[in-house]
Scaffold this active site. Structure first.
Site, mmCIF file in Angstrom:
data_model
loop_
_atom_site.group_PDB
_atom_site.id
_atom_site.type_symbol
_atom_site.label_atom_id
_atom_site.label_comp_id
_atom_site.label_asym_id
_atom_site.label_seq_id
_atom_site.Cartn_x
_atom_site.Cartn_y
_atom_site.Cartn_z
ATOM 1 N N GLY A 31 0.833 -1.199 0.000
ATOM 2 C CA GLY A 31 0.000 0.000 0.000
ATOM 3 C C GLY A 31 0.865 1.245 0.000
ATOM 4 N N THR A 33 1.330 3.706 2.170
ATOM 5 C CA THR A 33 2.106 4.036 3.375
ATOM 6 C C THR A 33 3.299 3.084 3.497
ATOM 7 O OG1 THR A 33 -0.068 4.504 4.337
ATOM 8 C CG2 THR A 33 1.832 4.721 5.782
ATOM 9 N N GLU A 107 -0.064 -10.442 3.979
ATOM 10 C CA GLU A 107 0.175 -9.467 5.064
ATOM 11 C C GLU A 107 -0.037 -10.103 6.429
ATOM 12 O OE1 GLU A 107 -1.040 -5.312 2.811
ATOM 13 O OE2 GLU A 107 -2.588 -6.430 3.855
HETATM 14 C C1 5RP Z 1 -3.167 -3.650 1.503
HETATM 15 C C2 5RP Z 1 -3.476 -3.023 2.809
HETATM 16 C C3 5RP Z 1 -2.973 -1.631 3.013
HETATM 17 O O1 5RP Z 1 -2.116 -1.652 4.102
HETATM 18 C C4 5RP Z 1 -4.124 -0.721 3.279
HETATM 19 O O2 5RP Z 1 -5.017 -0.802 2.162
HETATM 20 C C5 5RP Z 1 -3.676 0.708 3.492
HETATM 21 O O3 5RP Z 1 -3.210 1.243 2.302
HETATM 22 P P1 5RP Z 1 -2.613 2.719 2.201
HETATM 23 O O4 5RP Z 1 -1.363 2.744 3.005
HETATM 24 O O5 5RP Z 1 -2.380 2.910 0.723
HETATM 25 O O6 5RP Z 1 -3.667 3.679 2.727
HETATM 26 O O7 5RP Z 1 -4.085 -3.591 3.680
HETATM 27 O O8 5RP Z 1 -3.749 -4.927 1.395
#
Ligand code: 5RP
Length: 229
Positions: A31, A33, A107
């Site tokens: 993702g 972040t 994850e």
């Molecule tokens: C991916 C995830 C990500 O950690 C979640 O969607 C957060 O994403 P971002 O950091 O782009 O807001 O669970 O499967």
């Protein structure tokens, strides 16, 4: 130029990179972040920091490889020192909804393999009760039909996640995703058990009691460190 939400994400990721010590075995999330974390980690690796990392998605693995972060798999590194990942929602107990990026299965495996699992996020991800974000559930393709009904009754209306061209989204492990509009989840631990018991469900995006801490970034660069309440 980063927008304010992206600045907040980068601030949180920057605080997490400071937790990395030489020789650590790391889990790299998925993702936007987590990608900040990977980029900032790569700067430290370029400066001589020695680490090895397991990525939670092909996308994160590709980015880390391009940035010359040494990668391994869970056969080589079955136990990790630190895993860092984003979240779609975080409650005060640091229970999470994850899987917006479609990588929840790997994850969760990586988070469970880590001695310390740290969540990085901007403040918009913090909620008092989980469930506004549709809960992703990873399922085998064969079971999509019956699970649409079963999940609808258990967790809230479920929709098959599709790509922009209409084809079903397929995860890195070859499964499909059903996104459930749960609404407020009164008891995440109970729902997690109920979901896991359904035939055809491979994994779900409720991460209950897994995060040791959350680093919550703000656009001004400040980062709040939260422990489970
Ligand atoms: C991916 C995830 C990500 O950690 C979640 O969607 C957060 O994403 P971002 O950091 O782009 O807001 O669970 O499967």
């Amino acid at each position: 130029m980063l927008d304010s939400q992206d600045s907040a994400k980068r601030a949180a990721a920057g605080a997490a990179v400071e937790l990395v010590e030489p020789g650590m075995r790391l889990g790299l999330g998925t993702g936007s972040t987590a990608e900040h974390f990977i980029r900032l980690l790569a700067e430290r690796v370029a400066g001589g920091l020695e680490v090895r990392a397991v990525a939670t998605s092909e996308r994160s693995a590709g980015l880390a490889a391009r940035l010359l972060i040494p990668l391994a798999d869970l056969h080589e590194l079955p136990a990790l020192d630190l895993a860092v990942d984003g979240a779609d929602e975080i409650d005060p107990a640091l229970n999470l909804i994850k899987g917006g990026g479609g990588a929840l299965l790997r994850e969760k495996i990586v988070a469970a393999a880590a001695r310390r699992f740290v969540v990085v996020a901007d403040r918009s991800k913090c909620v008092s009760v989980l469930g506004s974000f549709a809960l992703p559930v990873e399922v085998v393709g064969f079971a999509v039909g019956p699970l649409l009904g079963r999940l609808g009754a258990l967790a809230g209306p479920a929709r098959l996640r599709r790509l922009a061209d209409g084809r079903p989204f397929v995860t890195d492990e070859g499964h499909q995703l059903l996104d459930c509009a749960c609404g407020a989840i009164a008891n995440p631990a109970r729902l997690a058990c109920e979901l896991a018991a359904l035939p055809g469900v491979v994994e779900h995006g409720l991460f209950v009691g897994m995060a040791a801490e959350a680093l919550i970034g703000d656009a001004d660069g400040r980062v709040e460190r939260r422990l489970p309440r």
